[in-house]
Enzyme design. Structure first.
Site, PDB file in Angstrom:
ATOM      1  N   ALA A 116       0.761  -1.251   0.000  1.00  0.00           N
ATOM      2  CA  ALA A 116       0.000   0.000   0.000  1.00  0.00           C
ATOM      3  C   ALA A 116       0.793   1.304   0.000  1.00  0.00           C
ATOM      4  CB  ALA A 116      -0.957   0.000   1.183  1.00  0.00           C
ATOM      5  N   PRO A 118       3.149   4.439  -1.043  1.00  0.00           N
ATOM      6  CA  PRO A 118       2.898   5.473  -0.028  1.00  0.00           C
ATOM      7  C   PRO A 118       1.416   5.746   0.251  1.00  0.00           C
ATOM      8  CG  PRO A 118       3.459   6.490  -2.129  1.00  0.00           C
ATOM      9  CD  PRO A 118       3.607   5.007  -2.317  1.00  0.00           C
ATOM     10  N   LYS A 121      -3.394   4.199  -3.656  1.00  0.00           N
ATOM     11  CA  LYS A 121      -4.584   3.362  -3.819  1.00  0.00           C
ATOM     12  C   LYS A 121      -5.366   3.247  -2.517  1.00  0.00           C
ATOM     13  CE  LYS A 121      -2.762   1.926  -7.977  1.00  0.00           C
ATOM     14  NZ  LYS A 121      -1.416   1.864  -8.468  1.00  0.00           N
ATOM     15  N   ARG A 144       8.501   2.726   4.850  1.00  0.00           N
ATOM     16  CA  ARG A 144       7.441   3.124   3.905  1.00  0.00           C
ATOM     17  C   ARG A 144       6.066   3.048   4.584  1.00  0.00           C
ATOM     18  NH1 ARG A 144       8.280   3.568  -1.450  1.00  0.00           N
ATOM     19  NH2 ARG A 144       6.364   2.509  -2.072  1.00  0.00           N
ATOM     20  N   CYS A 237       2.713  -0.934 -12.665  1.00  0.00           N
ATOM     21  CA  CYS A 237       3.014   0.215 -13.517  1.00  0.00           C
ATOM     22  C   CYS A 237       4.132  -0.186 -14.478  1.00  0.00           C
ATOM     23  CB  CYS A 237       3.378   1.447 -12.694  1.00  0.00           C
ATOM     24  SG  CYS A 237       4.840   1.228 -11.686  1.00  0.00           S
TER      25      CYS A 237
HETATM   26  N1  SAM Z   1      -0.068   0.918  -3.894  1.00  0.00           N
HETATM   27  C1  SAM Z   1       0.908   1.951  -3.662  1.00  0.00           C
HETATM   28  C2  SAM Z   1       0.301   3.294  -3.990  1.00  0.00           C
HETATM   29  O1  SAM Z   1      -0.665   3.347  -4.745  1.00  0.00           O
HETATM   30  O2  SAM Z   1       0.765   4.309  -3.447  1.00  0.00           O
HETATM   31  C3  SAM Z   1       2.181   1.689  -4.441  1.00  0.00           C
HETATM   32  C4  SAM Z   1       2.745   0.336  -4.147  1.00  0.00           C
HETATM   33  S1  SAM Z   1       4.258  -0.022  -4.943  1.00  0.00           S
HETATM   34  C5  SAM Z   1       3.797  -0.276  -6.569  1.00  0.00           C
HETATM   35  C6  SAM Z   1       4.573  -1.633  -4.380  1.00  0.00           C
HETATM   36  C7  SAM Z   1       4.865  -1.765  -2.904  1.00  0.00           C
HETATM   37  O3  SAM Z   1       5.140  -3.144  -2.633  1.00  0.00           O
HETATM   38  C8  SAM Z   1       6.059  -0.985  -2.408  1.00  0.00           C
HETATM   39  O4  SAM Z   1       5.669  -0.095  -1.396  1.00  0.00           O
HETATM   40  C9  SAM Z   1       7.018  -2.040  -1.867  1.00  0.00           C
HETATM   41  O5  SAM Z   1       7.683  -1.653  -0.685  1.00  0.00           O
HETATM   42  C10 SAM Z   1       6.087  -3.220  -1.598  1.00  0.00           C
HETATM   43  N2  SAM Z   1       6.771  -4.540  -1.638  1.00  0.00           N
HETATM   44  C11 SAM Z   1       8.045  -4.821  -2.000  1.00  0.00           C
HETATM   45  N3  SAM Z   1       8.286  -6.130  -1.857  1.00  0.00           N
HETATM   46  C12 SAM Z   1       7.156  -6.692  -1.398  1.00  0.00           C
HETATM   47  C13 SAM Z   1       6.795  -8.013  -1.044  1.00  0.00           C
HETATM   48  N4  SAM Z   1       7.643  -9.031  -1.166  1.00  0.00           N
HETATM   49  N5  SAM Z   1       5.556  -8.219  -0.594  1.00  0.00           N
HETATM   50  C14 SAM Z   1       4.672  -7.197  -0.474  1.00  0.00           C
HETATM   51  N6  SAM Z   1       4.968  -5.937  -0.808  1.00  0.00           N
HETATM   52  C15 SAM Z   1       6.190  -5.682  -1.254  1.00  0.00           C
END
Ligand code: SAM
Length: 461
Positions: A116, A118, A121, A144, A237
């Protein structure tokens, strides 16, 4: 120009994926990036017209796929307007707004946002849920998760729980619990190249493969947490097929009770935005009415978790609120961390059980309402942000372009009429910004130190 900096293997992959359309796509890297903001419907903004006119200097233009979303163009800096500090909107890349619209969370549901931070969504989902039901927002990285919690607070979201756990840890605790799940997966970020050239440096075919493997792992945990009959959005993305269609095919193949309802790509050369992939999936309902597999045995409504200290703290807070917040109903389950009192949405206790939070990192157990200081209450900043105009006994409103407001946001105290006394909501054009405490003609500033803004607000630009 950018094309010269794009990795050769990436250009080749795009040509293979898009054929004759690839050139138009690659040229899109030379146009300026698109910028958007999305109104927070928890802060009463009644309708399109009001949204368009609320900040006329930003010349907002509607984003077709999101009724609360707008494009803005440079040199507008909505992140530096006091309405941003007041949580009236969230700055979000326009294509990314398609994901929560596709998920279509409803007020009253139980919803999980699994990756989720920063908070783009999550804040969108909370807005569509109209603050009703339960939203669990998870971010695996603790730093984060803090930023996520700050954004949840700034937007005045009271029905969300912010947790920080690996997806496997959550799926063990919350099997078949959620009506809807958002999985905005960590990805290779090909749609970020225009905004963040570092994403381009990191890209390689091996990185794409690593991302696809990680997405597959996370999807399996998401599956375990989705209720039969529930819906899930998977989004990225990035543009390659491995992390998008191929991941979805693999998932559908492994879980025959999942069906693909809709799948969309937003391409930067076809729609104004940086690009996104979104897929809506549905889990077949069970013939028998679905029963949550969460073990509730022996745990009544007041089961473990509500300590005597939390109950006392709630009593103390409720007495304070009855006098200081005449328009506010203090609903929720009290949870005490040190001297901080949180109110967890009732839905959490009703649908899950408090013991499920034991041992979990929970940066925000619902709405932070108060700090308990030696038998007195100090209201929390998050509470101010979640109040509607008129709910507090005292308020002090400032105009968006006033020098007093800029001084307030810097953390300074303000002169106020001598008859104003006690905890006071400071607001900008009716939107709460935080607490001040009035006494002897001075309004002492209680804006948290980390949120004070030294310069750059509208009255100074
Ligand atoms: N949904 C967020 C938004 O709309 O602001 C953006 C999310 S970003 C695309 C993906 C997120 O997944 C990052 O914050 C990252 O730290 C987290 N992430 C990284 N590795 C992960 C894992 N193994 N399991 C779950 N989340 C992970």
């Amino acid at each position: 120009m950018t094309e010269q900096r794009l990795p050769a293997a990436y250009i080749e992959a795009i040509r293979e994926l898009l054929g004759p359309e690839a050139e138009a796509f690659l040229e899109s890297y030379d146009s300026p990036r698109t910028q958007g903001l999305r109104y927070n419907l928890l802060k009463s903004v009644p309708g399109r017209q009001a949204m368009e006119q609320a900040i006329p200097q930003f010349a907002l233009k509607p984003i077709p796929w999101c009724p609360s979303g707008y494009y803005y163009e440079e040199p507008a800096r909505p992140g530096r307007h006091p309405y941003h500090a007041a949580g009236l909107y969230y700055i979000q890349e326009p294509s990314a707004m398609s994901a929560a619209e596709l998920l279509a969370p409803q007020p009253g549901e139980t919803v999980l946002d699994l990756a989720a931070a920063p908070g783009g969504k999550t804040t969108h989902i909370a807005s569509l849920m109209q603050g009703q039901g339960l939203l669990v927002s998870n971010e695996i990285h603790p730093e984060r998760a803090k930023i996520l919690a700050e954004n949840v607070e700034r937007l005045g979201i009271a029905h969300a729980l912010v947790v920080s756990a690996a997806p496997g840890e959550l799926s063990r605790r919350f099997p078949e619990v959620f009506d809807r799940i958002m999985l905005d997966a960590p990805c290779s970020g090909e749609g970020m190249f225009r905004k963040d050239p570092a994403a381009m440096e990191e890209w390689s075919p091996a990185h794409v493969e690593m991302c696809a493997a990680r997405q597959w792992d996370i999807l399996q945990d998401a599956y375990l947490m989705l209720k039969p009959g529930g819906r899930m959005v998977y989004s990225t993305c990035t543009f390659n097929r491995q992390e998008n269609e191929e991941t979805i095919f693999r998932f559908l193949d492994a879980y025959p009770d999942m069906e693909l309802v809709e799948q969309k790509r937003l391409w930067p050369h076809l729609a104004k935005g940086e690009g996104h992939f979104v897929a809506l999936l549905h889990k077949a309902a069970q013939e028998e009415p679905a029963r949550s597999r969460v073990n509730r045995s022996g745990k009544g409504k007041n089961g473990p978790g509500i300590t005597a200290a939390a109950r006392d703290a709630l009593k103390q807070f409720s007495a304070w609120a009855a006098a200081e917040l005449p328009g506010y109903q203090a609903g929720g389950v009290p949870v005490l961390f040190g001297e901080s009192l949180y109110l967890l949405p009732e839905a959490f206790r009703d649908r899950l059980q408090l013991g499920l939070l034991d041992g979990l990192k929970v940066p925000r157990a619902g709405l932070h309402v108060a700090h308990l200081k030696k038998n007195r209450i100090e209201p929390a900043h998050a509470l101010a942000m979640a109040l509607q105009p008129g709910q507090a006994a005292r308020s002090f409103d400032l105009a968006a372009d006033s020098p007093e407001l800029a001084a307030w946001l810097r953390g300074e105290s303000l002169p106020v009429p001598a008859e104003l006394h006690g905890w006071t909501i400071v607001s900008v054009d009716g939107l709460p910004l935080g607490w001040g405490k009035a006494s002897s003609g001075q309004l002492k500033n209680h804006l948290p130190k980390g949120l004070r803004i030294q310069k750059g607000y509208v009255s100074e630009m």
